[in-house]
Structure formats: structure tokens, C-alpha cells
Enzyme design. Structure first.
Site, mmCIF file in Angstrom:
data_model
loop_
_atom_site.group_PDB
_atom_site.id
_atom_site.type_symbol
_atom_site.label_atom_id
_atom_site.label_comp_id
_atom_site.label_asym_id
_atom_site.label_seq_id
_atom_site.Cartn_x
_atom_site.Cartn_y
_atom_site.Cartn_z
ATOM 1 N N HIS A 69 -24.653 13.965 -31.736
ATOM 2 C CA HIS A 69 -25.428 13.607 -32.929
ATOM 3 C C HIS A 69 -25.105 12.147 -33.232
ATOM 4 O O HIS A 69 -24.054 11.858 -33.798
ATOM 5 C CB HIS A 69 -25.041 14.495 -34.117
ATOM 6 N N PHE A 70 -25.989 11.255 -32.843
ATOM 7 C CA PHE A 70 -25.710 9.823 -32.970
ATOM 8 C C PHE A 70 -26.338 9.189 -34.212
ATOM 9 O O PHE A 70 -26.279 7.991 -34.399
ATOM 10 C CB PHE A 70 -26.120 9.091 -31.699
ATOM 11 N N ARG A 71 -27.003 9.989 -35.045
ATOM 12 C CA ARG A 71 -27.331 9.653 -36.440
ATOM 13 C C ARG A 71 -28.438 8.615 -36.647
ATOM 14 O O ARG A 71 -28.695 8.230 -37.792
ATOM 15 C CB ARG A 71 -26.078 9.163 -37.187
ATOM 16 N N ASN A 101 -31.617 16.396 -35.296
ATOM 17 C CA ASN A 101 -31.455 16.439 -36.749
ATOM 18 C C ASN A 101 -31.092 15.084 -37.341
ATOM 19 O O ASN A 101 -30.085 14.905 -38.015
ATOM 20 C CB ASN A 101 -30.433 17.496 -37.164
ATOM 21 N N HIS A 183 -27.997 26.315 -31.860
ATOM 22 C CA HIS A 183 -26.816 26.509 -32.701
ATOM 23 C C HIS A 183 -26.887 27.942 -33.199
ATOM 24 O O HIS A 183 -27.809 28.315 -33.931
ATOM 25 C CB HIS A 183 -26.832 25.529 -33.875
ATOM 26 N N HIS A 237 -21.887 25.216 -28.029
ATOM 27 C CA HIS A 237 -20.573 25.324 -28.682
ATOM 28 C C HIS A 237 -20.109 26.755 -28.966
ATOM 29 O O HIS A 237 -19.960 27.174 -30.128
ATOM 30 C CB HIS A 237 -20.496 24.484 -29.952
ATOM 31 N N ASP A 307 -20.385 17.862 -28.976
ATOM 32 C CA ASP A 307 -20.961 18.011 -30.323
ATOM 33 C C ASP A 307 -20.490 16.874 -31.228
ATOM 34 O O ASP A 307 -20.245 17.072 -32.427
ATOM 35 C CB ASP A 307 -20.611 19.369 -30.924
ATOM 36 N N HIS A 311 -18.846 11.483 -39.371
ATOM 37 C CA HIS A 311 -19.040 11.163 -40.784
ATOM 38 C C HIS A 311 -17.987 10.120 -41.145
ATOM 39 O O HIS A 311 -16.975 9.970 -40.447
ATOM 40 C CB HIS A 311 -18.854 12.396 -41.673
#
Length: 460
Positions: A69-71, A101, A183, A237, A307, A311
Site C-alpha cells: 500500500h504505497f498511498r 485502496n 483480505h 496475509h 502488506d 502511517h
């Protein structure tokens, strides 16, 4: 066309058979031309333009991390494609597959293409982007081409990315053709646990809310859909030993993965690490750690992925349950496994299988995951006697922290090569002008179980 010769490397070569963890380690001279491996068993005196002396180094295929998840876009204060790809390069990750996401979520062809354009501009390593499923976007899912697959959030999401209704799941499995990953946490179970523990501020309760039952129920549900609809499905996961019941029965449609945090951390570590190891699915028990390691050894789980979900430390420091779930891992995942190799717990061919060859085959990434003639020259040189301590301040991820802060590991990447070009080395740092490429995803090859000899180049 420039040629590079990697001389005197202990090359980790693929084995025979469907699992490929029976590979060998052999002294080789590897010749690269035009971004590909021209000769995996070249002469030490082969003509070349660039020479890399690899004495005392091991050569592995570059890591393919199929869950990150590289945002970017929308959450770039946490991470972006530039900072994340630097972390990848320093960790030996040459290809990443990123989840949908972001803000906005990648649930349309245009959304995926927008992320691909950003990566082409910013990423030092190769990239692919999943398209996200919603309860009503089957037409978009079917129109998507040359993407790794479809991601479903069966629990643990917000907005229209959460797909929990049975009718919607049936429709996605029945009416689409791309491989699916998910997920798996049962939303009903999680909500009931959260209501029972309402008002808690105890981080330990995260593993009681997102408990074993939530994972087991959802994984059984999703794998049942895959078997019934004969649709390729990858369980993301896996966090509990109890989930393995859904995977142990061989199926040409099912594969699974485990993440480092579910291998190395358990609920006893909350006292020491707090929300740094708060994840969805949650950290489980030491017994689960042991069962997941055994599942890798037994080929019940095929892939290791991170994964990676960063943050800021300020966000993570909020009192539970305001603290968000997620941790960074891409620049330390390979070193964690090399350390296990030095400890005699895993082998080099197993690492290459779990982290390179298997994910390439699961997602149909042609020409990647192996050191073999014609494959892309995505490679990592590692020094197995190198000791280094993971420190927050040394991390290349934007937020500069790691849950493994303070741990000393033996065995580290020293040079990362993407499409034949050195993108990072321990001595020279990053080559900022290098850019990765979008690979080809050839799902007609049939996935992991139908590519026992690897997934070679498109023209193979």
C-alpha cells in the site's frame, strides 16, 4: 546494446518441479544484455561493457512483493511512489504490486491507468496495480487488461471497497476472469467483537476483536467460492494456523501468502511494540507463528509478501483504537529471511521461491522471478556475512520507522538491479534517473500450478 557481466556470483538457480524450492546455489558468471539475462552460465571472460565483481556475494532473483500500500494518490503524507520505490530498491524488491485502496480508490480502468502513469514518472522499480472490486463494478473488472488481478476487501475496508454481501461475491467470482485476491476477515464477527469490547483502550484487544474466528470464517468462505466457481484465488496475509484447513486440500485454483509480521510477531509483543505491530489481520499467537512457518515448508503457503502499509508515527501513537493498522516492511523483508537462512531455518532456494518465483507465477508476470536465460535482469546481490542493525532513522520509507527497529540481522542486499541497470548499491546509493517498467501479466499461462518450469518471457 550494452552488456554487463556479473562475475563469480553464488547464483541461486531454479529447481525442477512445481514448487521450485529444490533449486541450487552454484558459482556462475551471469551475462546481461538489453535488460535481460543473455547467459546465466557465461564464461568468466565474456565480452562486456560493464563488469560487476561478485566475489563472496550471492545472486538472487529480485524480490516481487505482491501486496503493498504505497498511498498515492490521496494519502501521500504517509508514503508516495517515489519514497516507497526507494525503500524497495534498498531492500532488494525489484517489482511491487499495489493495492487499490488509495484516494480515490482504483476501481475503474482509468483509476488504474492514472496510478500507472504516476509510477512511470516516479518509481525506481517495476510496478503493477490491482483493480479494486465493489459490489457493482463487474463491467470494469472484466474490461481491465494487463493488470495483476482483482482485489476484494471481504472485511476491513470503508466505503464501496467493502464487499461482504454474498450475492455480490458470487457475482464477482462467477462473472469475472482475472485472478482474485482478498483480505479475509469476517465483518460480522469483527463488529460483534468490537461491540462486546466497546470502550477498550487496550492494544491487546485488537487481536481479540480481529480474532482467529474472523479470519477462519472469511477464508473458508472465499476459498469455497473459488473452488465452486473454479476461479483462481490468492489468500492474502494468512495469519492463523486454523486457516490452513481451507488451503491444505490441493486445488488448481488456490494459492496463499504470509507476511513477515505474522511470522515474526505475536500477541506477546504488544507489551514491547504496542501499535507498531497493530495490523489487519491482527497479530496472533506464538503457536500460529510456528504453524505458518511450517505451512511455508510444506508448500501449503506459496508466497511471502509484506502488506507494507505505512502511517506516520504520530498517527500510530494515538491511543487505541484511534491508532491505525499498518506497518512498513519492504526494505527489510529480504534481510529478515536472509537472517533466517544464516540461522539454518530456511534455504536460499526457498527464499527465491517464496519471494520471487512463486509470486511471478501466481500473477502471470512474464520473464520474472528466476535467474535463467531470457528472463528479465531483475536481480539482487546479497552479502550473507554482513551484519546491520535496523534503525528508524535509516529507513527510506517516508515515515522513517520500522517495527524491527533495534534488531540486528545477518545477511543484507548490497546491489539491486532492475531491468539490467543498477538502481541502488550499498556503496553508491540510488541512481535517481532509473525508472522501472510495467511488466506483462499473462493470465493465459494458468497461474502458479500451471507454470512449474517458471513463467518465461512473452515470446517463450
Amino acid at each position: 546494446m550494452a552488456r554487463t557481466l556479473i562475475r563469480n556470483a553464488q547464483a541461486v538457480l531454479p529447481g525442477d518441479g512445481i514448487h521450485s524450492s529444490s533449486g541450487t546455489v552454484d558459482l556462475r558468471h551471469v551475462l546481461i544484455e538489453d535488460g535481460k539475462i543473455l547467459d546465466a552460465d557465461a564464461s568468466s571472460t565474456a565480452s562486456c561493457d560493464h563488469l560487476i565483481e561478485a566475489d563472496d556475494l550471492f545472486l538472487l532473483p529480485g524480490v516481487i512483493d505482491d501486496q503493498v500500500h504505497f498511498r498515492e494518490p490521496g494519502l501521500t503524507h504517509k508514503e508516495d511512489l517515489a519514497t516507497a520505490s526507494h525503500a524497495c530498491a534498498a531492500g532488494g524488491v525489484t517489482t511491487f504490486l499495489e493495492m487499490p485502496n488509495t484516494k480515490p480508490p482504483a476501481i475503474t480502468i482509468e483509476g488504474v491507468q492514472a496510478k500507472e502513469a504516476l509510477a512511470a514518472e516516479k518509481s525506481l522499480v517495476n510496478y503493477g496495480f490491482y483493480i479494486g472490486a465493489t459490489p457493482d463494478n463487474v463491467a470494469e473488472l472484466n474490461a481491465a487488461q494487463n493488470v495483476p488481478g482483482i482485489k476484494i476487501f471481504i472485511g476491513s475496508s470503508t466505503g464501496n471497497l467493502l464487499v461482504d454481501e454474498q450475492a455480490a461475491l458470487e457475482r464477482i467470482f462467477a462473472e469475472t476472469t482475472l485472478p482474485i485476491c482478498a483480505h479475509c476477515e469476517d465483518e460480522t464477527t469483527v463488529r460483534a467483537n468490537a461491540e462486546r469490547l466497546a470502550g477498550t483502550t487496550d492494544i491487546h484487544d485488537h487481536s481479540r476483536i480481529r480474532d482467529e474466528a474472523a479470519a477462519v470464517i472469511s477464508t473458508a468462505r472465499a476459498t469455497g467460492l473459488a473452488r465452486r466457481h473454479q476461479h483462481r484465488f490468492h489468500v492474502l496475509h494468512v495469519s492463523t494456523g486454523a486457516e490452513l484447513v481451507s488451503l491444505v486440500d490441493p486445488s488448481p485454483y488456490l494459492t496463499a501468502e504470509v507476511c513477515p509480521h505474522h511470522l515474526f510477531f505475536n500477541v506477546d509483543d504488544y507489551d514491547r511494540l504496542g501499535s507498531r505491530i497493530q495490523m489487519n489481520p491482527s497479530i496472533k499467537t506464538a503457536e500460529d507463528n510456528a504453524k505458518l512457518w511450517q505451512a511455508l515448508q510444506d508448500d501449503v503457503i506459496q508466497v511471502i509478501a509484506t502488506d507494507h502499509a505505512p502511517h506516520t508515527l504520530e498517527e500510530k501513537a494515538q491511543p487505541y483504537p484511534q491508532s491505525p493498522s499498518g506497518l512498513p516492511a519492504v526494505e527489510n523483508s529480504l534481510a529478515l529471511m536472509l537472517n533466517q537462512c544464516n540461522a539454518g531455518k530456511v534455504t536460499m532456494p526457498q527464499i527465491a521461491h517464496w519471494m520471487s518465483d512463486a509470486p511471478a507465477r501466481v500473477w502471470g508476470i512474464t520473464g520474472k522471478g528466476r535467474i535463467a536465460n531470457g528472463y528479465d535482469a531483475d536481480l539482487v546481490l546479497v552479502r550473507m556475512n554482513s551484519e546491520r542493525t535496523i534503525r528508524d532513522e535509516d529507513q527510506h520509507t517516508k515515515n522513517r520507522w520500522s517495527p524491527w527497529n533495534g534488531e540486528t540481522l545477518r545477511g543484507w542486499p548490497v546491489t539491486t538491479i532492475v531491468n539490467g541497470s543498477i538502481v541502488w548499491s550499498i556503496d553508491g546509493g540510488f541512481r535517481e534517473k532509473i525508472r522501472g517498467q510495467k511488466p506483462t501479466f499473462d493470465h493465459a499461462r494458468g497461474g502458479f500450478w500451471n507454470t512449474a518450469d517458471g513463467i518465461g518471457p512473452t515470446n517463450a
